[in-house]
Motif scaffolding. Structure first.
Motif, PDB file in Angstrom:
ATOM      1  N   ASP A 530      -0.522  11.163  -1.264  1.00 50.94           N
ATOM      2  CA  ASP A 530      -0.810  11.272  -2.841  1.00 50.94           C
ATOM      3  C   ASP A 530       0.677  11.243  -3.727  1.00 50.94           C
ATOM      4  O   ASP A 530       0.547  12.655  -5.307  1.00 50.94           O
ATOM      5  CB  ASP A 530      -1.783  12.946  -3.450  1.00 50.94           C
ATOM      6  N   SER A 531       0.829  11.348  -3.869  1.00 51.41           N
ATOM      7  CA  SER A 531       2.906  11.708  -4.656  1.00 51.41           C
ATOM      8  C   SER A 531       2.703  11.505  -5.752  1.00 51.41           C
ATOM      9  O   SER A 531       1.832  10.157  -6.539  1.00 51.41           O
ATOM     10  CB  SER A 531       4.116  10.358  -3.440  1.00 51.41           C
ATOM     11  N   ARG A 532       2.924  12.388  -6.476  1.00 50.45           N
ATOM     12  CA  ARG A 532       3.202  11.628  -8.104  1.00 50.45           C
ATOM     13  C   ARG A 532       4.431  11.398  -9.086  1.00 50.45           C
ATOM     14  O   ARG A 532       4.431  11.123 -10.208  1.00 50.45           O
ATOM     15  CB  ARG A 532       2.596  13.664  -8.760  1.00 50.45           C
ATOM     16  N   LEU A 533       4.841  11.218  -7.670  1.00 50.53           N
ATOM     17  CA  LEU A 533       6.584  10.948  -8.360  1.00 50.53           C
ATOM     18  C   LEU A 533       6.771   9.542  -7.948  1.00 50.53           C
ATOM     19  O   LEU A 533       8.329   9.126  -8.080  1.00 50.53           O
ATOM     20  CB  LEU A 533       7.091  12.244  -7.875  1.00 50.53           C
ATOM     21  N   VAL A 534       6.011   8.371  -7.575  1.00 52.66           N
ATOM     22  CA  VAL A 534       5.950   7.223  -7.265  1.00 52.66           C
ATOM     23  C   VAL A 534       5.536   6.197  -8.527  1.00 52.66           C
ATOM     24  O   VAL A 534       4.194   6.910  -8.152  1.00 52.66           O
ATOM     25  CB  VAL A 534       5.963   6.370  -6.183  1.00 52.66           C
ATOM     26  N   ASP A 535       5.815   5.661  -8.965  1.00 52.23           N
ATOM     27  CA  ASP A 535       4.508   5.037 -10.020  1.00 52.23           C
ATOM     28  C   ASP A 535       5.581   3.229  -9.822  1.00 52.23           C
ATOM     29  O   ASP A 535       6.017   3.042 -10.244  1.00 52.23           O
ATOM     30  CB  ASP A 535       4.621   5.358 -11.729  1.00 52.23           C
ATOM     31  N   PRO A 536       4.972   2.846  -8.585  1.00 49.44           N
ATOM     32  CA  PRO A 536       5.394   1.928  -7.849  1.00 49.44           C
ATOM     33  C   PRO A 536       4.928  -0.482  -9.405  1.00 49.44           C
ATOM     34  O   PRO A 536       3.971  -0.165  -9.563  1.00 49.44           O
ATOM     35  CB  PRO A 536       4.819   0.702  -6.280  1.00 49.44           C
ATOM     36  N   VAL A 537       5.794  -0.733  -8.901  1.00 49.27           N
ATOM     37  CA  VAL A 537       5.693  -2.169  -9.247  1.00 49.27           C
ATOM     38  C   VAL A 537       4.893  -2.833  -8.183  1.00 49.27           C
ATOM     39  O   VAL A 537       6.232  -3.469  -8.130  1.00 49.27           O
ATOM     40  CB  VAL A 537       6.398  -2.168 -10.769  1.00 49.27           C
ATOM     41  N   MET A 538       4.171  -3.463  -8.437  1.00 41.94           N
ATOM     42  CA  MET A 538       3.894  -4.269  -6.944  1.00 41.94           C
ATOM     43  C   MET A 538       4.050  -6.091  -7.319  1.00 41.94           C
ATOM     44  O   MET A 538       3.768  -5.969  -8.377  1.00 41.94           O
ATOM     45  CB  MET A 538       1.896  -3.962  -6.641  1.00 41.94           C
ATOM     46  N   ILE A 539       4.803  -6.364  -6.273  1.00 44.71           N
ATOM     47  CA  ILE A 539       4.539  -7.694  -7.028  1.00 44.71           C
ATOM     48  C   ILE A 539       3.805  -8.299  -5.553  1.00 44.71           C
ATOM     49  O   ILE A 539       3.131  -9.386  -6.181  1.00 44.71           O
ATOM     50  CB  ILE A 539       5.395  -8.513  -5.912  1.00 44.71           C
ATOM     51  N   GLU A 540       2.814  -8.051  -4.577  1.00 49.79           N
ATOM     52  CA  GLU A 540       1.629  -8.582  -3.895  1.00 49.79           C
ATOM     53  C   GLU A 540       0.879  -7.248  -3.431  1.00 49.79           C
ATOM     54  O   GLU A 540       2.124  -6.360  -2.975  1.00 49.79           O
ATOM     55  CB  GLU A 540       2.669  -9.552  -3.253  1.00 49.79           C
ATOM     56  N   GLY A 541      -0.096  -7.440  -2.982  1.00 46.85           N
ATOM     57  CA  GLY A 541      -0.665  -6.264  -2.008  1.00 46.85           C
ATOM     58  C   GLY A 541      -0.743  -5.267  -3.058  1.00 46.85           C
ATOM     59  O   GLY A 541      -0.791  -4.668  -4.139  1.00 46.85           O
ATOM     60  N   ARG A 542      -0.660  -3.669  -1.790  1.00 44.65           N
ATOM     61  CA  ARG A 542      -0.969  -2.539  -2.370  1.00 44.65           C
ATOM     62  C   ARG A 542       0.033  -1.183  -2.018  1.00 44.65           C
ATOM     63  O   ARG A 542       0.739  -1.677  -0.978  1.00 44.65           O
ATOM     64  CB  ARG A 542      -2.620  -2.052  -2.377  1.00 44.65           C
ATOM     65  N   TRP A 543      -0.170  -0.558  -2.784  1.00 45.75           N
ATOM     66  CA  TRP A 543       0.732   0.791  -2.367  1.00 45.75           C
ATOM     67  C   TRP A 543       0.173   1.409  -0.925  1.00 45.75           C
ATOM     68  O   TRP A 543      -1.145   1.402  -0.347  1.00 45.75           O
ATOM     69  CB  TRP A 543       0.907   1.848  -3.411  1.00 45.75           C
ATOM     70  N   VAL A 544       1.149   2.117  -0.206  1.00 43.79           N
ATOM     71  CA  VAL A 544      -0.173   3.235   0.608  1.00 43.79           C
ATOM     72  C   VAL A 544      -0.947   4.050   0.252  1.00 43.79           C
ATOM     73  O   VAL A 544      -0.885   4.741  -1.306  1.00 43.79           O
ATOM     74  CB  VAL A 544       0.932   3.883   1.502  1.00 43.79           C
ATOM     75  N   LYS A 545      -1.679   4.160   0.778  1.00 42.27           N
ATOM     76  CA  LYS A 545      -2.877   4.546   1.038  1.00 42.27           C
ATOM     77  C   LYS A 545      -3.308   6.151   1.467  1.00 42.27           C
ATOM     78  O   LYS A 545      -3.278   5.603   2.763  1.00 42.27           O
ATOM     79  CB  LYS A 545      -4.291   4.450  -0.318  1.00 42.27           C
ATOM     80  N   ILE A 583       2.163  -1.634   9.432  1.00 44.97           N
ATOM     81  CA  ILE A 583       1.332  -2.794   9.383  1.00 44.97           C
ATOM     82  C   ILE A 583       2.320  -2.689   7.288  1.00 44.97           C
ATOM     83  O   ILE A 583       1.718  -1.759   6.506  1.00 44.97           O
ATOM     84  CB  ILE A 583      -0.077  -2.766   8.769  1.00 44.97           C
ATOM     85  N   ILE A 584       2.059  -4.213   6.800  1.00 40.96           N
ATOM     86  CA  ILE A 584       3.033  -4.351   5.447  1.00 40.96           C
ATOM     87  C   ILE A 584       1.732  -4.188   4.670  1.00 40.96           C
ATOM     88  O   ILE A 584       0.384  -5.087   5.332  1.00 40.96           O
ATOM     89  CB  ILE A 584       3.326  -5.833   5.669  1.00 40.96           C
ATOM     90  N   VAL A 585       1.605  -2.726   3.822  1.00 41.22           N
ATOM     91  CA  VAL A 585       0.697  -3.412   3.108  1.00 41.22           C
ATOM     92  C   VAL A 585       0.848  -3.600   1.526  1.00 41.22           C
ATOM     93  O   VAL A 585      -0.178  -4.293   0.771  1.00 41.22           O
ATOM     94  CB  VAL A 585      -0.578  -2.001   2.447  1.00 41.22           C
ATOM     95  N   GLY A 586       1.903  -4.698   1.209  1.00 39.97           N
ATOM     96  CA  GLY A 586       1.932  -4.791  -0.300  1.00 39.97           C
ATOM     97  C   GLY A 586       3.862  -4.680  -0.513  1.00 39.97           C
ATOM     98  O   GLY A 586       4.594  -4.378   1.102  1.00 39.97           O
ATOM     99  N   TYR A 587       3.499  -5.369  -1.115  1.00 40.02           N
ATOM    100  CA  TYR A 587       5.193  -5.015  -1.029  1.00 40.02           C
ATOM    101  C   TYR A 587       5.782  -5.333  -3.137  1.00 40.02           C
ATOM    102  O   TYR A 587       5.314  -5.317  -3.737  1.00 40.02           O
ATOM    103  CB  TYR A 587       5.848  -7.521  -1.948  1.00 40.02           C
ATOM    104  N   PHE A 588       6.890  -4.612  -2.974  1.00 39.34           N
ATOM    105  CA  PHE A 588       7.024  -3.404  -4.153  1.00 39.34           C
ATOM    106  C   PHE A 588       8.533  -3.865  -5.661  1.00 39.34           C
ATOM    107  O   PHE A 588       9.359  -4.476  -4.247  1.00 39.34           O
ATOM    108  CB  PHE A 588       7.155  -2.070  -4.153  1.00 39.34           C
TER     109      PHE A 588
END
Ligand SMILES: Nc1ncnc2c1ncn2[C@@H]1O[C@H](COP(=O)(O)OP(=O)(O)OP(=O)(O)O)[C@@H](O)[C@H]1O
Ligand SMILES: [Mg+2]
Lengths: 804, 249
Positions: A530-545, A583-588
């Protein structure tokens, strides 16, 4: 004795100096821009490759548990190995300002410096370093904040401090070559010491190595082959009792900043093409004006018996002279400017610039284009002009252009409500629609490119901003060894000014390729889920949840290196000697494809895999205030450092968030500065084009001005007439430029983004370019119209009526 | 109306049923309506007529400066109606000296170079000889000392004399001039006329459009054009005209 017909050409050149100058300037500026671009492109691609190869970079780097020279000598016999050298590397911190500590990466070199792999080039001072001396790599020398001859303080991981004397500055092409983080731009300060100094700095086993550099026989650019050799060396090493920690490979020409350069090169090639087009239009426009002015003379020549081919040759000759003068002027100018411009760029991308040099094919390109493009541009008007019947030519008007009136002309003729002089201007503007179209195209294209470079620059700035979204903490703290999270959290939270602390997991891992072989290093970052210190820019897929099991997100480098790897696929990594599946869930998207392989997972997943109790080495700290300045972040860093020291907790590194994001964005900054330079280059082409086109337009009116003068037009009226026309054309071209700027911006920005990140960009727009060009267009149109108009107004009526 | 030809001599100009129509944007103008004309070597022909009568048009057809719409024109044996633009240009450069009301000198070339230019374009150009020839021609029109000036530096009458010298550069048998004195005062006009007269005496054929009744009356033959047709022609067989000239002198 020069033939009269040749003399006519020379006399035309000289007799109408202003016009000749405009034509030559138009051609020159195009050739100049092309010369600068071609030179930059050539020098940069060549020097980056060759400069890197010239340093004899390692093709394989193996990090291992300490080993000795005996093993190195043994490994030299492994099949495929050309050279093998052991070296010693270790990390420490250096005091850049009182109380201010930054990371430094040391490499130990032998006393006599007989190394052949990864040779450095001495920039200043001496090489190799003696006892208790240090040589610094030039790229981040500014961060060290010390001159040659001054002392710096080193803090070792043990907490001990030692003074070292800075004795030299070198350039090392291999900086960032094997870092698995964001590559060159995030690499820490590089220091070089000798082995005696290593011992004095109290490193364990001072006369052993922990790193092996290898160059290979034969094709050193084929990565599969490099891995084959690397795996043989690993087997041999392990067979001899060594412990391999990780392996990385790299081709001999594969400079760490190759991708940045590719992005630059693409911009250069695209702009080069656009400028070639632009100059083509510019030259065509100019040539049409010239031929138009010469129509009556062509008629006279024909009356005197001149055949068509003679007229064609005559004017081609004239243009040849124009082109030759332009090429001769442009070539040395381009040479100077381009090589001047390379120097700062070479520094920012760590290019081994080999100095200014004569580039025959760039000169050839310029001379060839200078002689050819104007001929091509003038071909149509010359052929037309030479085909016109003598009677038409003598009268100075083409009958084909008279008489027929389209709806547009009828509309213009029906305009009401303007003063008569204004009406004359408006009608004049649209009188020769072919020419107007050409002039407008030239001006608009120049303007559009100009505006586009500003938009692309803003998009680049957006990327820079974007990078900081991964470094939202004010201070990043790395401890010398893992400490209990609860305890550190407590210590930090007690500190005044600290609002929030996150413990991050970090790990270095190796990819396991499908065939079971070991691949490149992957840097794993593991913030809390639940990190508040990364606000990723996704190319594909999603961030870790939360709820994810072993989920991982990968950076853009994976996309370009492993195009077959998709979201949903499994990535096998070796972590702490254990192979695990993720498991790859996304690309940032972060710092571009130039960076190393970087992956994020959750701290929870990482802890499960490495089976560690709740301890962490890295902590990210947010201050109470919002948007801290760099200085405030540094102050907080010092406070944290002091608190840790007071508690007896050893600190490895304290870095501010702004330092990290600005280092990561350094590559973009280099691109941005470069784009500004290119924008001014196109602005130059555009404005010279504008000035030329306008002035020629007014010159064509000289006779008309005389007639208006003869029927009583005052200077004021004449000036108003000419100004209205010039600014009308300028404004029209601006409107078209605005429209054309959108696709051109998109094209440029997409190409850069593709080169940097491997995906199209999200384009940003800025009014700056649009407004600047509007101003430039209006001012330049006015100037370009007024100057020749003043000349015309100064002529007596008799002179004007006799004007050809 | 046909000019009666002498059986023993070929005319230097022979025009048959010459028609010229200008398209003029949808409403065609018939500028010449079937002109027939024979001019013999050594004649000095003055062409007269009201403004818009077709004088310039006729001259342009005879010099090959413009193409005819219908009919046939032979000049010195050359069938102009069959020539293309290039052939016309080369033929004109060698065979006809053309002179215009607005002198049409090359503004950026010296007087001398203006005169050498036609030789360079389609004569036997020789750097030294051609210059000497041009200087000689300039001497004939009384402008030798202005040879190195630019056209803008001399008067209109002088410019027209340069144009004549230029027309003579390739030694053409035929000189055709469209209102050569139109922009000149009477003194200069007289001067030009004298030069033409001496050219005719030297064996050249001269056709000159003029509005000046006095000058026209001194030519060996007068043609009057009206509305695209020749309405008057005081053609006298050449032998008689030569005899007349001799008694006049
Ligand atoms: N380019 C042109 N297009 C259309 N009509 C033309 C053109 N040139 C001449 N005309 C017409 O052809 C006719 C003959 O004109 P031309 O110039 O031969 O007359 P001109 O006898 O030389 O008159 P001036 O004494 O005024 O010079 C006139 O009715 C004129 O309007
Ligand atoms: Mg006329």
């Amino acid at each position: 004795m020069v033939r009269p017909r040749v003399r006519k050409i020379l006399a035309d050149l000289w007799g109408n100096r202003m016009r000749s100058l405009l034509v030559i300037a138009s051609i020159t500026v195009g050739l100049f821009a092309i010369g600068v671009i071609a030179t930059l492109h050539r020098v940069m691609t060549e020097d980056l490759r060759l400069g890197y190869a010239a340093a004899n970079p390692p093709n394989i780097r193996i990090v291992a548990a300490p080993f000795d020279q005996g093993l190195v000598d043994h490994l030299k016999k492994v099949e495929g190995v050309r050279q093998a050298e052991g070296l010693r590397g270790f990390d420490a911190r250096l005091e850049s300002r009182p109380g201010e500590w930054i990371g430094i990466e040391f490499k130990a070199v032998p006393q006599d410096e007989t190394r052949q792999i990864a040779q450095v080039r001495l920039v200043e001072g001496k090489w190799p370093p003696g006892d208790r001396e240090v040589v610094i790599e030039q790229y981040k020398i500014a961060d060290v904040n010390a001159q040659i001859g001054e002392w710096i303080t080193i803090e070792l991981p043990s907490g001990k401090r030692r003074p070292l004397k800075v004795v030299g500055v070198v350039s090392d092409q291999t900086v960032g070559a094997f870092a698995s983080g964001p590559g060159f731009f995030l690499a820490p300060v590089q220091g070089y010491v000798n082995q005696e100094t290593v011992e004095w700095l109290q490193q364990d086993l001072p006369y052993t190595y922990n790193m092996l550099y290898i160059t290979v026989d034969g094709d050193s650019n084929d990565e599969t082959r490099l891995w084959e050799v690397a795996n043989r060396v690993r087997d041999e090493m392990e067979h001899a009792g060594g412990t391999v920690i990780n392996i990385a490979v790299r081709g001999s020409y594969d400079h760490p900043n190759r991708r940045y350069l590719e992005a630059l090169a693409i911009v250069l090639v695209l702009l080069g093409f656009l400028i070639v087009f632009l100059s083509g239009f510019l030259i065509t426009n100019t040539m049409q004006a010239i031929i138009q002015q010469q129509i009556q003379q062509i008629g006279i020549l024909k009356t005197l018996g001149s055949r068509r081919y003679q007229i064609i040759l005559l004017y081609m000759g004239l243009i040849l002279v124009f082109g030759a003068i332009a090429a001769l002027t442009a070539a040395p100018l381009a040479y100077r400017v381009a090589f001047q411009r390379v120097v700062p760029l070479a520094k920012t991308i760590n290019m081994a610039y080999r100095g200014p040099r004569f580039l025959p094919h760039v000169i050839l390109l310029q001379v060839g284009m200078g002689l050819l493009v104007p001929q091509l541009a003038a071909l149509a008007p010359i052929l037309q002009g030479s085909r016109i019947s003598v009677r038409e030519a003598l009268s100075g008007v083409r009958e084909s252009q008279q008489g027929r009136r389209g709806w547009f002309d009828r509309m213009i003729l029906r305009l009401r409500g303007f003063s008569r002089p204004t009406l004359i201007s408006i009608r004049n503007t649209f009188r020769r629609k072919g020419r107007l179209l050409l002039t407008l195209t030239t001006l608009s294209l120049g303007g559009a490119i100009f505006i586009a470079t500003f938009n692309v620059q803003v998009s680049m700035d957006r990327y820079v901003d974007m990078v900081s979204r991964y470094f939202l903490a004010d201070v990043n703290l790395t401890l010398a060894r893992p400490e209990r999270v609860l305890e550190i959290n407590q210590v930090l939270s007690d500190l005044p000014g600290v609002a929030y602390v996150e413990a991050w997991g970090t790990a270095r891992s190796e990819m396991i390729l499908p065939d079971g072989a070991t691949g490149e290093n992957v840097q794993l970052l593991a913030p809390p889920v639940d990190s508040r210190l990364v606000d990723p820019v996704m190319i594909e897929g999603r961030w870790v949840k939360s709820g994810d099991q072993n989920a991982i997100v990968l950076n853009e480098r994976f996309m370009s290196d492993f195009p077959n790897l998709r979201v949903g696929d499994v990535l096998r990594l070796r972590l702490n000697g254990k192979e695990t599946d993720w498991i790859i869930v996304g690309y940032f998207q972060l710092a571009g494809r130039s960076s190393g392989l970087l992956a994020y997972t959750s701290r929870e997943s990482l802890l499960r895999v490495i089976n560690q109790p709740d301890k962490a080495m890295t902590y990210r700290i947010v201050a109470e205030g919002k948007d801290l300045s760099k200085e405030e972040q540094e102050a907080l860093g010092r406070a944290i450092e002091a608190r840790m020291a007071a508690r007896g907790i050893r600190v490895l590194d304290v870095t501010t968030g702004s330092y990290l994001s600005s280092s990561a964005a350094q590559g973009f900054a280099a691109l941005t500065g470069f784009l500004l330079f290119l924008a001014s280059l196109t602005a130059l082409v555009g404005s010279i084009g504008l000035t030329g086109a306008m002035s020629l337009n007014v010159m064509e009116r000289t006779r008309e001005i005389g007639i208006l003068r003869a029927i009583g037009a005052t200077n004021r009226i004449l000036l108003k007439l000419i100004l209205t026309e010039g600014m009308l054309i300028g404004f029209l071209s601006w409107i078209i430029a605005v429209l054309a700027a959108f696709p051109i911006s998109k094209l440029l920005s997409d190409s850069i983004s593709q080169a940097l990140f491997g995906n199209p960009s999200t384009l940003a727009y800025t009014p700056t370019g649009f407004l600047l060009w509007l101003g430039a267009v209006l001012i330049l149109s006015a100037l370009a119209s007024i100057l020749p108009a003043r000349n015309a107004a100064r002529l007596t009526i008799r002179e004007v009526l006799a004007y050809e | 109306m046909d000019s009666p030809a002498l059986p023993d001599r070929q005319p230097i100009i022979r025009a048959r049923q010459v028609v010229k129509v200008y398209p003029a944007g949808g409403r065609p103008v018939q500028a010449l309506k079937g002109v027939n004309l024979d001019v013999y070597a050594g004649e000095f022909v003055a062409i007269q007529g009201k403004s818009g009568a077709g004088k310039t048009t006729l001259v342009q057809i005879l010099t090959g400066v413009d193409r005819l719409t219908g009919g046939e024109v032979w000049v010195d044996g050359a069938a102009l109606h069959r020539f293309d633009e290039n052939q016309l240009a080369f033929w004109r450069g060698r065979n006809v000296g053309v002179i215009f009301q607005s002198f049409y000198l090359m503004p950026t070339l010296s007087i001398l170079d203006n005169v050498v230019l036609p030789i360079d374009l389609c004569g036997d150009y020789h750097p030294r000889r051609s210059r000497e020839l041009a200087l000689e021609l300039l001497r004939q029109v009384g402008l030798e000392e202005h040879a190195y000036k630019l056209p803008s530096q001399i008067s209109g009458g002088q410019q027209q004399r340069v144009a004549i010298a230029r027309a003579l550069a390739n030694d053409p048998p035929l000189i055709i001039a469209d209102e050569p004195t139109g922009r000149l005062d009477s003194v200069n006009a007289e001067n030009i006329f004298q030069i033409f007269q001496s050219l005719v005496n030297g064996g050249k054929t001269v056709l000159m459009v003029t509005h000046d009744e006095g000058l026209a009356s001194r030519a060996s033959r007068r043609l009057i054009l009206a509305d695209g047709e020749i309405v008057a022609d005081d053609f006298v067989p050449i032998s008689v005209s030569e005899a007349t000239n001799k008694t006049d002198d």
